[in-house]
Scaffold this active site. Sequence first.
Site, PDB file in Angstrom:
ATOM      1  N   CYS A  98     -13.202  20.247  14.066  1.00 19.59           N
ATOM      2  CA  CYS A  98     -14.308  19.407  13.575  1.00 19.59           C
ATOM      3  C   CYS A  98     -15.453  19.264  14.578  1.00 19.59           C
ATOM      4  CB  CYS A  98     -13.789  18.027  13.195  1.00 19.59           C
ATOM      5  SG  CYS A  98     -12.671  18.097  11.802  1.00 19.59           S
ATOM      6  N   HIS A 134     -19.756  13.020  13.126  1.00 19.88           N
ATOM      7  CA  HIS A 134     -18.822  13.761  12.274  1.00 19.88           C
ATOM      8  C   HIS A 134     -18.233  12.775  11.263  1.00 19.88           C
ATOM      9  CE1 HIS A 134     -15.625  16.185  10.822  1.00 19.88           C
ATOM     10  NE2 HIS A 134     -14.680  15.503  11.424  1.00 19.88           N
ATOM     11  N   ASN A 167     -14.492  14.802   4.351  1.00 28.46           N
ATOM     12  CA  ASN A 167     -14.562  15.482   5.652  1.00 28.46           C
ATOM     13  C   ASN A 167     -14.680  16.990   5.395  1.00 28.46           C
ATOM     14  OD1 ASN A 167     -14.121  16.666   8.135  1.00 28.46           O
ATOM     15  ND2 ASN A 167     -12.328  15.439   8.649  1.00 28.46           N
TER      16      ASN A 167
END
Length: 333
Positions: free
Chosen positions: A116, A256, A286
Amino acid sequence: MSKFRAAITGIQAYAPDYILTNQELENMVDTTDEWITTRTGIKERHIQKGKGLGTSDMAVKAVEGLLEKTGTSPDDIDLVICATVTPDMLFPATANIICDKAGIKNAFSFDLNAACSGFIYALITANKFIESGSHKKVLVIGADKMSSIVDYTDRQTCIIFGDAAGAVLLEPSTDDNGIIDSILRTDGSGRVHLHQKAGGSVKPPSYETIDAKEHFVFQEGQAVFKFAVINMADISVEIMEKNGLKSEDIAWLVPHQANLRIIEATARRMGLEREKVMINIPRYGNTTNGTIPMCLYEWEDQLKKGDNLILAAFGGGFTWGSIYLKWAYDGKK
Ligand code: UT7
């Protein structure tokens, strides 16, 4: 100070049409809209449907849109970096496939895997090529088809992830705006909490690995949450202190999008009110490497030349980091 500073001079993103809602997930696994909303902030995510489509197809849509809107010829791109954990194939690199599909012929290209945190790692990697003066037009892509590695019978992971891609153009800055500073970190011991068990050289694909569902995301949510909430906040505060920034100096936090609670904790530690935080996790979930460019794209028309932005991420690996940059152009309405 280095001779060339890199600046983002254009941004484009793409999310597939199909929307997977919490209500649909309620019919697939033992979960509720209420649980997902309160624990993660997610209401829906976009999923790439269609046989034979992969990460590169979403990325190409973002890249083609970006080249068109910035009036850039594919021939002028000299480097392409694609951050992804869901490459079209293990090799060759998805970046190579993107170049082929987008008609980019004069570049070298490679993939970067930092889970990520991949997009910010890739941005800083690209930044070095610009700073050195060796490259002038670099594409940094963050793209993931997370639906290709999610087990839709596992309620702990299938509610979280979605598919998306984003791309930015990096060029030498013509003024003081651009990427000012970054802090990037890795702790490989964290890999036990978040990984994909099979498909690599340690455990190549076999009937056994498929039966054991080892080609899907494995995550110990609570353990990852604890590391994420501390480290993403710490590294965001660290970059502020390192650069003498107070909360009132910051125009936007671009975090994020893993969990709304992690984003809120980071913003609190930085002393930022919610109005200064880019949050679109309710609509996309996500999307791993797609989250930060998706945010920049959706907020582009509110960004002004000279705005101080902090980009921050935490992900599998563990990997984490923050970037301080000054936005280089006025976003258009
Ligand atoms: O982006 C890369 C980095 N990743 C992250 O940053 C993710 C970090 N982790 C998280 O965001 C959260 O840990 C999750 C959203 C994954 C899980 O939330 P949580 O509040 O940590 O829940 P939990 O795993 O502690 O589970 C609490 C309870 C458990 O039941 P018991 O044992 O208390 O009876 C789970 O079985 O919730 C249960 N549960 C669910 N219930 C309804 C787990 N998933 C679900 C679900 N629906 N989808």
